[in-house]
Design a protein around this motif. Structure first.
Motif, PDB file in Angstrom:
ATOM      1  N   TYR A 109      -2.297  -2.024   3.417  1.00 40.35           N
ATOM      2  CA  TYR A 109      -3.489  -2.567   4.101  1.00 40.35           C
ATOM      3  C   TYR A 109      -3.585  -3.464   3.954  1.00 40.35           C
ATOM      4  N   GLN A 110      -4.241  -3.721   2.442  1.00 42.29           N
ATOM      5  CA  GLN A 110      -4.693  -4.542   2.299  1.00 42.29           C
ATOM      6  C   GLN A 110      -3.524  -6.334   2.054  1.00 42.29           C
ATOM      7  N   GLU A 161      -6.690   3.152   4.800  1.00 38.94           N
ATOM      8  CA  GLU A 161      -7.360   1.518   4.724  1.00 38.94           C
ATOM      9  C   GLU A 161      -8.062   1.035   3.242  1.00 38.94           C
ATOM     10  N   GLN A 162      -7.427   2.073   2.240  1.00 32.12           N
ATOM     11  CA  GLN A 162      -7.647   1.741   0.922  1.00 32.12           C
ATOM     12  C   GLN A 162      -6.482   1.301   0.462  1.00 32.12           C
TER      13      GLN A 162
END
Length: 364
Positions: free
Chosen positions: A141-142, A136-137
């Motif tokens: 994901y971004q 998620e980092q």
């Protein structure tokens, strides 16, 4: 229920590890006065003839206690059945037994899964490359990529049905650091265009923080006989052990690029819960993989781990006498504090990344 199933798997793996130590000690006649599943305040306790058995509040580990350094023990310090008074080989067996137990358990779980699900016969490919767990980092994901997405094309090049598509996409990512990639994503019944720019890792390759796999479904058949089950399980076990060791090797040699992929207890339970919800048989694979990871982690020559204690035994064997007790205690206590600190950091970090926690923060 899936979350409870994942937590139960972790508790079983910890129990298996500590049982390895305990059985190795008791089978050699070595005293073991405490057996605990978990740390912290005691929830349940049973006093046996020689051993106190407890379940504690925080199921993040466990321990087997020995009366060697217990000030309340009435066992004479020169008793030959105290762990510290045993030959180096006896102590090495006790210390390494937890790792061995986890490895044996992983192999048996893989065999059980093959017996239930069947032997993989073929893989029916479909177009595209499927996205497995996403950090998620990460850059991916971004950019909007989520687990379960199917990447259909990269820079206008279609990813056809077959394992070659996974290799092609991986190569495109690795060979285009700091360069924009145009992707076409399928999410359920919707096709979405996305732009993704890999970051550059320490070795110069592109990195986006996703795990990729071929899009398709495995076809299974019934095993011909028990020998086939154990043979296939052995091959899969070997692949998992080698892959795990390579993964830890990459963490050591390329820490900056791979450290963000390290998962703590929260993410491990999250992954296990998803596997249990998707397919209960997948939970067996999860148990085998985590059991092998626990074994590899514990055998590392780090303070407070089994490998650290084995390193002390190696020094004792080479020099003919152990390191002073104060040095050993200081090293082990420092290592324990660092490991607990890392565990707490990962728990806090991953808890704040949970969806309902982030929604709570947004509502404040």
């Amino acid at each position: 229920m899936s979350v409870l199933a994942a937590i139960a798997v972790l508790a079983i793996l910890i129990l298996v590890h500590e049982l390895g130590h305990f059985i190795a000690a008791r089978s050699q006649g070595i005293y073991a006065n405490r057996f605990s599943l978990g740390f912290g305040p005691i929830l349940l306790k049973y006093q046996g003839s020689q051993t106190e058995y407890t379940i504690r509040a925080f199921p993040l580990g466990g321990f087997v206690g020995f009366p060697d350094d217990d000030p309340d023990s009435d066992i004479p310090p020169n008793d030959p059945n105290l762990l510290r008074n045993r030959p180096i080989l006896d102590r090495a067996i006790v210390i390494s037994a937890g790792v061995i137990a986890n490895l044996i358990f992983a192999y048996l779980v893989l065999a059980l899964q093959l017996g239930i699900v069947g032997i993989p016969q073929e893989f029916k490919y479909q177009p595209g490359v499927i996205v497995k767990p996403v950090n998620e980092q990460s850059i991916a994901y971004q950019a909007g990529i989520r687990e379960g997405d199917i990447i259909l094309s990269v820079n206008g090049q279609e990813l056809t049905a077959g394992n070659d598509s996974t290799l092609l996409l991986t190569k495109e990512i690795q060979t285009h650091p700091n360069q924009q990639l145009d992707l076409k994503i399928q999410r359920q019944n919707e096709q979405i265009p996305l732009k993704l720019t890999p970051t550059q890792s320490a070795d110069g390759k592109g990195l986006v923080g996703i795990e990729l796999g071929p899009n398709g479904k495995a076809v299974y058949r019934r095993p011909q006989n028990p020998t086939e089950i154990f043979t296939v399980a052995a091959n899969r076990f070997q692949q998992l052990v080698v892959g795990t060791i390579k993964g830890f090797g990459q963490l050591l040699t390329n820490f900056q690029a791979t450290a963000s992929q390290v998962s703590g207890p929260i993410n491990i339970v999250k992954i296990g819960a998803k596997l249990a919800a998707d397919n209960l048989a997948n939970l067996l694979s999860f148990a085998a993989i985590i059991s092998i990871n626990l074994a590899v982690i514990n055998i590392l020559p780090l303070p407070a781990l089994d490998g650290g204690q084995l390193a002390f035994l190696l020094i004792e064997g080479l020099f003919g006498k152990p390191l002073p007790a104060k040095i050993q205690e200081g090293v082990m206590q420092t290592g324990l504090v660092l490991l607990l600190g890392l565990g707490i950091f990962l728990i806090v970090k991953e808890t704040t990344q949970l969806d309902f926690v982030q929604q709570l923060f947004q509502g404040l």
